[in-house]
Design a protein around this motif. Structure first.
Motif, PDB file in Angstrom:
ATOM      1  N   VAL A 159     -15.460  11.327 -13.169  1.00 35.55           N
ATOM      2  CA  VAL A 159     -14.996   9.989 -13.547  1.00 35.55           C
ATOM      3  C   VAL A 159     -15.139   9.064 -12.347  1.00 35.55           C
ATOM      4  CG1 VAL A 159     -13.448  10.627 -15.418  1.00 35.55           C
ATOM      5  CG2 VAL A 159     -12.588  10.633 -13.082  1.00 35.55           C
ATOM      6  N   ARG A 160     -15.580   7.861 -12.635  1.00 35.57           N
ATOM      7  CA  ARG A 160     -15.835   6.860 -11.598  1.00 35.57           C
ATOM      8  C   ARG A 160     -14.558   6.072 -11.327  1.00 35.57           C
ATOM      9  NH1 ARG A 160     -20.550   3.392 -10.085  1.00 35.57           N
ATOM     10  NH2 ARG A 160     -19.760   1.315  -9.557  1.00 35.57           N
ATOM     11  N   GLN A 161     -14.053   6.179 -10.114  1.00 35.50           N
ATOM     12  CA  GLN A 161     -12.854   5.459  -9.699  1.00 35.50           C
ATOM     13  C   GLN A 161     -13.279   4.267  -8.850  1.00 35.50           C
ATOM     14  OE1 GLN A 161     -10.022   7.829  -7.540  1.00 35.50           O
ATOM     15  NE2 GLN A 161      -8.724   6.090  -7.020  1.00 35.50           N
ATOM     16  N   GLU A 162     -13.019   3.073  -9.341  1.00 43.18           N
ATOM     17  CA  GLU A 162     -13.460   1.877  -8.646  1.00 43.18           C
ATOM     18  C   GLU A 162     -12.392   1.420  -7.654  1.00 43.18           C
ATOM     19  OE1 GLU A 162     -15.545  -1.056 -10.812  1.00 43.18           O
ATOM     20  OE2 GLU A 162     -17.055   0.515 -11.077  1.00 43.18           O
ATOM     21  N   LEU A 163     -12.787   1.279  -6.379  1.00 42.33           N
ATOM     22  CA  LEU A 163     -11.827   0.929  -5.341  1.00 42.33           C
ATOM     23  C   LEU A 163     -11.823  -0.557  -5.015  1.00 42.33           C
ATOM     24  CD1 LEU A 163     -12.126   3.874  -2.783  1.00 42.33           C
ATOM     25  CD2 LEU A 163     -10.714   3.677  -4.829  1.00 42.33           C
ATOM     26  N   GLY A 164     -12.987  -1.191  -5.005  1.00 44.69           N
ATOM     27  CA  GLY A 164     -13.028  -2.592  -4.604  1.00 44.69           C
ATOM     28  C   GLY A 164     -12.612  -2.735  -3.152  1.00 44.69           C
ATOM     29  N   LYS A 165     -11.731  -3.679  -2.887  1.00 38.60           N
ATOM     30  CA  LYS A 165     -11.192  -3.859  -1.536  1.00 38.60           C
ATOM     31  C   LYS A 165      -9.853  -3.140  -1.431  1.00 38.60           C
ATOM     32  CE  LYS A 165     -13.453  -8.299  -0.675  1.00 38.60           C
ATOM     33  NZ  LYS A 165     -13.262  -9.740  -0.368  1.00 38.60           N
ATOM     34  N   ARG A 166      -9.646  -2.481  -0.309  1.00 40.81           N
ATOM     35  CA  ARG A 166      -8.395  -1.761  -0.069  1.00 40.81           C
ATOM     36  C   ARG A 166      -7.757  -2.249   1.221  1.00 40.81           C
ATOM     37  NH1 ARG A 166      -6.949   0.505  -4.826  1.00 40.81           N
ATOM     38  NH2 ARG A 166      -7.981   2.461  -5.298  1.00 40.81           N
ATOM     39  N   ALA A 167      -6.443  -2.097   1.315  1.00 37.15           N
ATOM     40  CA  ALA A 167      -5.719  -2.325   2.563  1.00 37.15           C
ATOM     41  C   ALA A 167      -5.403  -0.964   3.175  1.00 37.15           C
ATOM     42  CB  ALA A 167      -4.427  -3.092   2.299  1.00 37.15           C
ATOM     43  N   PHE A 168      -5.513  -0.861   4.494  1.00 42.11           N
ATOM     44  CA  PHE A 168      -5.282   0.430   5.151  1.00 42.11           C
ATOM     45  C   PHE A 168      -3.895   0.978   4.845  1.00 42.11           C
ATOM     46  CE2 PHE A 168      -8.983  -0.166   7.952  1.00 42.11           C
ATOM     47  CZ  PHE A 168      -9.474   1.132   7.929  1.00 42.11           C
ATOM     48  N   ARG A 169      -2.914   0.096   4.774  1.00 42.07           N
ATOM     49  CA  ARG A 169      -1.554   0.553   4.492  1.00 42.07           C
ATOM     50  C   ARG A 169      -1.486   1.220   3.124  1.00 42.07           C
ATOM     51  NH1 ARG A 169       3.138  -0.956   1.999  1.00 42.07           N
ATOM     52  NH2 ARG A 169       5.074  -0.407   3.094  1.00 42.07           N
ATOM     53  N   ASP A 170      -2.155   0.623   2.129  1.00 37.40           N
ATOM     54  CA  ASP A 170      -2.150   1.199   0.787  1.00 37.40           C
ATOM     55  C   ASP A 170      -2.883   2.539   0.751  1.00 37.40           C
ATOM     56  OD1 ASP A 170      -0.752  -0.993  -0.113  1.00 37.40           O
ATOM     57  OD2 ASP A 170      -2.544  -2.064  -0.806  1.00 37.40           O
ATOM     58  N   VAL A 171      -3.995   2.619   1.484  1.00 35.29           N
ATOM     59  CA  VAL A 171      -4.738   3.889   1.555  1.00 35.29           C
ATOM     60  C   VAL A 171      -3.853   4.975   2.143  1.00 35.29           C
ATOM     61  CG1 VAL A 171      -6.695   5.070   2.638  1.00 35.29           C
ATOM     62  CG2 VAL A 171      -6.986   2.760   1.703  1.00 35.29           C
ATOM     63  N   TYR A 172      -3.185   4.646   3.249  1.00 29.58           N
ATOM     64  CA  TYR A 172      -2.318   5.633   3.899  1.00 29.58           C
ATOM     65  C   TYR A 172      -1.190   6.065   2.964  1.00 29.58           C
ATOM     66  CZ  TYR A 172       0.592   7.885   7.412  1.00 29.58           C
ATOM     67  OH  TYR A 172       1.343   8.807   8.112  1.00 29.58           O
ATOM     68  N   GLN A 173      -0.527   5.107   2.319  1.00 29.99           N
ATOM     69  CA  GLN A 173       0.604   5.438   1.456  1.00 29.99           C
ATOM     70  C   GLN A 173       0.174   6.258   0.245  1.00 29.99           C
ATOM     71  OE1 GLN A 173       3.723   5.138   2.044  1.00 29.99           O
ATOM     72  NE2 GLN A 173       3.607   3.864   3.875  1.00 29.99           N
ATOM     73  N   ARG A 174      -1.010   5.971  -0.288  1.00 26.96           N
ATOM     74  CA  ARG A 174      -1.491   6.736  -1.440  1.00 26.96           C
ATOM     75  C   ARG A 174      -1.798   8.187  -1.039  1.00 26.96           C
ATOM     76  NH1 ARG A 174      -3.648   2.837  -3.671  1.00 26.96           N
ATOM     77  NH2 ARG A 174      -5.439   2.746  -2.280  1.00 26.96           N
ATOM     78  N   GLN A 175      -2.443   8.355   0.104  1.00 25.43           N
ATOM     79  CA  GLN A 175      -2.740   9.713   0.565  1.00 25.43           C
ATOM     80  C   GLN A 175      -1.458  10.458   0.927  1.00 25.43           C
ATOM     81  OE1 GLN A 175      -5.748  11.013   0.276  1.00 25.43           O
ATOM     82  NE2 GLN A 175      -6.424   9.027  -0.504  1.00 25.43           N
TER      83      GLN A 175
END
Length: 383
Positions: A249-265
């Protein structure tokens, strides 16, 4: 010191062997999984779309669920808020695609640790059909996705998920998140699937409600933020296997903020620590930095300079993952070496942080991943 050197050498061999085998499994998995996709009928499906935030690309990904080439399906949109920008966008989409029966349900249940599970209560319990297909808002479906994924839902299978890959990477933070998801995370999932194993990955979930209720229903998944993995475990308890589809499945990211990336991981890592401790403990063996450190310690055993062994390990890891991305057609850029370094540092930081917290972020809400769940509501209470 000799003992440490031999232990580091053994670790390095295992880590590199796992890297090579998982790369091969990632290439082979679609063919292997397709051989197990033996279902030929197309049961009517209730398609569930939980919505929360209106993010970039929302209309494109959600519209892909409304244009499926499938005989009989209906669409239920679930939202906690009575009105929101995301819900307004969904209403406009449903109006443009009146060919599929659709409705919007407001979820007022408040019993689960995860707000997502609360949001899914009404559509799961009130679904028109026994077969339910749920997808996240940032997943783009191909036109034949329903037809292809349902081929995996055989009599012995209780849950079909799909391995996500990240696309539409529009800034550096998105590239880092894609390097995590398309890298170690994907490789381990592809390896598990190639070996005939399945796990819960909630980008899409396809299951029968009758199996879900027999496996404990919402009481079986309301205690964790990792409801997808909990559902897979519940299905196993009633003798139904979770599997990965032959379709990604294709997950579209677009633009991300580093804080959001860190919190999601961090959220996913805390879930694994709580629900899959052995998997959590073994996570570093899938990462390059621990293997590089092992190479430094073990280098004298092979008559190599520590820096040379470290550099060779780092380059081997980067080259194999880059070749894999090229073979799969995944997005790369000229800053891939920098992305790789940042990814490795981020993954180590997240893993260490996950030992120290239960507080995670889900859709901008702070959630205690170890909070206790309340009993599930009486069926059909929500509307």
């Amino acid at each position: 010191m000799a003992v440490f050197a031999w232990a580091a050498g053994f670790y390095w061999i295992v880590a590199v062997a796992l890297l090579v085998v998982s790369v091969a499994a990632t290439i082979a998995q679609p063919w292997l999984a397709a051989r197990r996709a033996t279902r030929r009928d197309k049961p009517p499906i209730s398609l569930v779309l939980p919505v929360k935030l209106l993010e970039e690309g929302f209309e494109r990904t959600q519209e892909s669920a409304l244009t499926q080439q499938y005989p009989v399906y209906d669409v239920t949109v679930a939202a906690v808020e009575p009105d929101s920008p995301a819900l307004a966008a969904m209403r406009a989409l449903l109006a443009r695609h009146a060919n599929a029966p659709s409705r919007i349900l407001r979820s007022t249940a408040r019993f689960a640790v995860s707000p997502k599970v609360d949001n899914l209560y009404a559509p799961f319990m009130q679904a028109t059909h026994d077969t339910i297909f749920m997808k996240d808002a940032n997943v783009l479906l191909e036109a034949d996705a329903l037809a292809e994924h349902v081929r995996q839902l055989t009599d012995s299978v209780g849950l079909v998920c799909a391995i996500p890959y990240c696309a539409r990477l529009e800034n550096f933070a998105a590239q880092v998140e894609a390097a995590i998801i398309n890298g170690p995370h994907a490789r381990m999932l592809f390896l598990a699937s190639a070996l005939g194993q399945g796990h819960g990955v909630g980008k899409i979930m396809l299951f029968r409600r009758s199996d879900f209720l027999r496996a404990g229903g919402f009481d079986a998944i309301s205690h964790t933020v990792g409801e997808d993995n909990a559902l897979a475990k519940a299905m196993r308890r009633i003798g139904k296997r979770p599997v990965f589809s032959h379709r990604l499945v294709r997950q579209e990211l677009g633009k991300r903020a580093f804080r959001d990336v860190y919190q999601r991981q961090l959220r996913w890592s805390v879930v694994r620590r709580n629900d899959e401790l052995l998997s959590f403990l073994l996570e570093p063996i899938c990462q390059a930095i621990p293997a590089v450190m092992a190479a430094i310690v073990a280098a004298p055993l092979a008559g190599l300079a520590p820096l040379a062994a470290a550099g060779a390990t780092f380059i081997l890891w980067f080259v194999l993952e880059t070749l894999l991305s090229m073979a799969k057609g995944w997005q790369l850029s000229w800053v891939a070496p920098v992305v790789f370094v940042v990814r490795e540092a981020l993954m180590i930081a997240v893993w260490l942080n996950a030992w120290t917290t239960d507080r995670v972020i889900w859709a901008r809400d702070s959630v205690n991943a170890s909070a206790g769940a309340k009993p599930a509501p009486v069926p059909h209470e929500e509307g």
